[in-house]
Design a protein around this motif. Sequence first.
Motif, PDB file in Angstrom:
ATOM      1  N   TYR A   1      -3.657   8.771  18.001  1.00  0.00           N
ATOM      2  CA  TYR A   1      -4.863   9.649  17.532  1.00  0.00           C
ATOM      3  C   TYR A   1      -4.161  11.018  16.563  1.00  0.00           C
ATOM      4  CZ  TYR A   1      -8.909  12.263  16.495  1.00  0.00           C
ATOM      5  OH  TYR A   1     -10.089  12.992  15.895  1.00  0.00           O
ATOM      6  N   GLU A   2      -3.345  11.729  17.594  1.00  0.00           N
ATOM      7  CA  GLU A   2      -2.894  12.856  16.859  1.00  0.00           C
ATOM      8  C   GLU A   2      -2.055  12.868  15.872  1.00  0.00           C
ATOM      9  OE1 GLU A   2      -3.692  16.120  17.678  1.00  0.00           O
ATOM     10  OE2 GLU A   2      -5.249  15.658  19.421  1.00  0.00           O
ATOM     11  N   LYS A   3      -1.366  11.869  15.968  1.00  0.00           N
ATOM     12  CA  LYS A   3      -0.300  11.542  14.875  1.00  0.00           C
ATOM     13  C   LYS A   3      -0.828  11.135  13.593  1.00  0.00           C
ATOM     14  CE  LYS A   3       4.377   9.679  14.248  1.00  0.00           C
ATOM     15  NZ  LYS A   3       5.554   9.043  15.006  1.00  0.00           N
ATOM     16  N   TYR A   4      -1.655   9.869  13.599  1.00  0.00           N
ATOM     17  CA  TYR A   4      -2.008   9.216  12.523  1.00  0.00           C
ATOM     18  C   TYR A   4      -3.643   9.537  12.012  1.00  0.00           C
ATOM     19  CZ  TYR A   4       2.359   6.879  13.584  1.00  0.00           C
ATOM     20  OH  TYR A   4       3.444   6.337  13.821  1.00  0.00           O
ATOM     21  N   GLU A   5      -4.847   9.788  12.987  1.00  0.00           N
ATOM     22  CA  GLU A   5      -5.916   9.661  12.554  1.00  0.00           C
ATOM     23  C   GLU A   5      -6.584  10.990  12.517  1.00  0.00           C
ATOM     24  OE1 GLU A   5      -8.367   6.869  14.749  1.00  0.00           O
ATOM     25  OE2 GLU A   5      -6.701   5.694  15.217  1.00  0.00           O
ATOM     26  N   ARG A   6      -6.347  11.886  13.144  1.00  0.00           N
ATOM     27  CA  ARG A   6      -6.593  13.301  13.192  1.00  0.00           C
ATOM     28  C   ARG A   6      -6.262  13.873  11.902  1.00  0.00           C
ATOM     29  NH1 ARG A   6      -6.520  18.027  18.107  1.00  0.00           N
ATOM     30  NH2 ARG A   6      -8.267  19.052  17.256  1.00  0.00           N
ATOM     31  N   ASP A   7      -7.267  14.803  11.271  1.00  0.00           N
ATOM     32  CA  ASP A   7      -7.084  15.640  10.079  1.00  0.00           C
ATOM     33  C   ASP A   7      -6.105  16.483  10.304  1.00  0.00           C
ATOM     34  OD1 ASP A   7      -7.759  16.427   7.698  1.00  0.00           O
ATOM     35  OD2 ASP A   7      -9.150  17.791   8.160  1.00  0.00           O
ATOM     36  N   LYS A   8      -5.152  16.608   9.304  1.00  0.00           N
ATOM     37  CA  LYS A   8      -3.965  17.575   9.367  1.00  0.00           C
ATOM     38  C   LYS A   8      -4.470  18.794   9.315  1.00  0.00           C
ATOM     39  CE  LYS A   8      -0.995  13.827   9.009  1.00  0.00           C
ATOM     40  NZ  LYS A   8      -0.768  12.975  10.153  1.00  0.00           N
ATOM     41  N   SER A   9      -5.321  19.268   8.512  1.00  0.00           N
ATOM     42  CA  SER A   9      -5.703  20.408   8.455  1.00  0.00           C
ATOM     43  C   SER A   9      -6.149  21.101   9.792  1.00  0.00           C
ATOM     44  CB  SER A   9      -6.910  20.704   7.394  1.00  0.00           C
ATOM     45  OG  SER A   9      -8.231  20.147   7.705  1.00  0.00           O
TER      46      SER A   9
END
Length: 124
Positions: free
Chosen positions: A34-42
Motif C-alpha cells: 500500500y505504501e509503495k504502490y497505492e498511497r498518494d506520493k504527495s
Amino acid sequence: MPRKPKRPCSYPGCPNLTDGRFCEEHSKLYNQNYEKYERDKSTKRRYGRCWKRIRDKYVSQHPFCELCYEKGILVETEEVHHKKKLSDGGTHDRDNLIALCKSCHSKIHAQQGDRWSGDRTYSY
C-alpha cells in the motif's frame, strides 16, 4: 463476552486463521505494498521525517486528548490532527494542530467530512 471465531486470512492461498483481515505475515506485506504502490506520493512528502519530529514534540507537550480533557476526562493522545488540512493550505504550525484520541479523531472526520472547525462545539 465471547470473542468472534477466527477466520481465514484474506491473502490468496493463505490457510492461517486471524482476527483481522490478514494474518501477521500478510498484514505487513499488504501495508508495504500500500505504501509503495497505492498511497498518494504527495502524502509521503507532507508526512516525512520532519512531520514525525513535529508530531512527537507536540504529543510530549499535549499528552492527553484536548477534546476529552475539556470534559474532564484523561485519555492519552493517539493522533495529532491538522485543523486545516495540508491539502487545503494548512501547515504543521502548532496553531493548526490538535491532540486527539482515536475516538475523537474518528468522530471529527465523520462529522466534518474531513474538516475541523475550532469554532464549532462537539457533542459526544
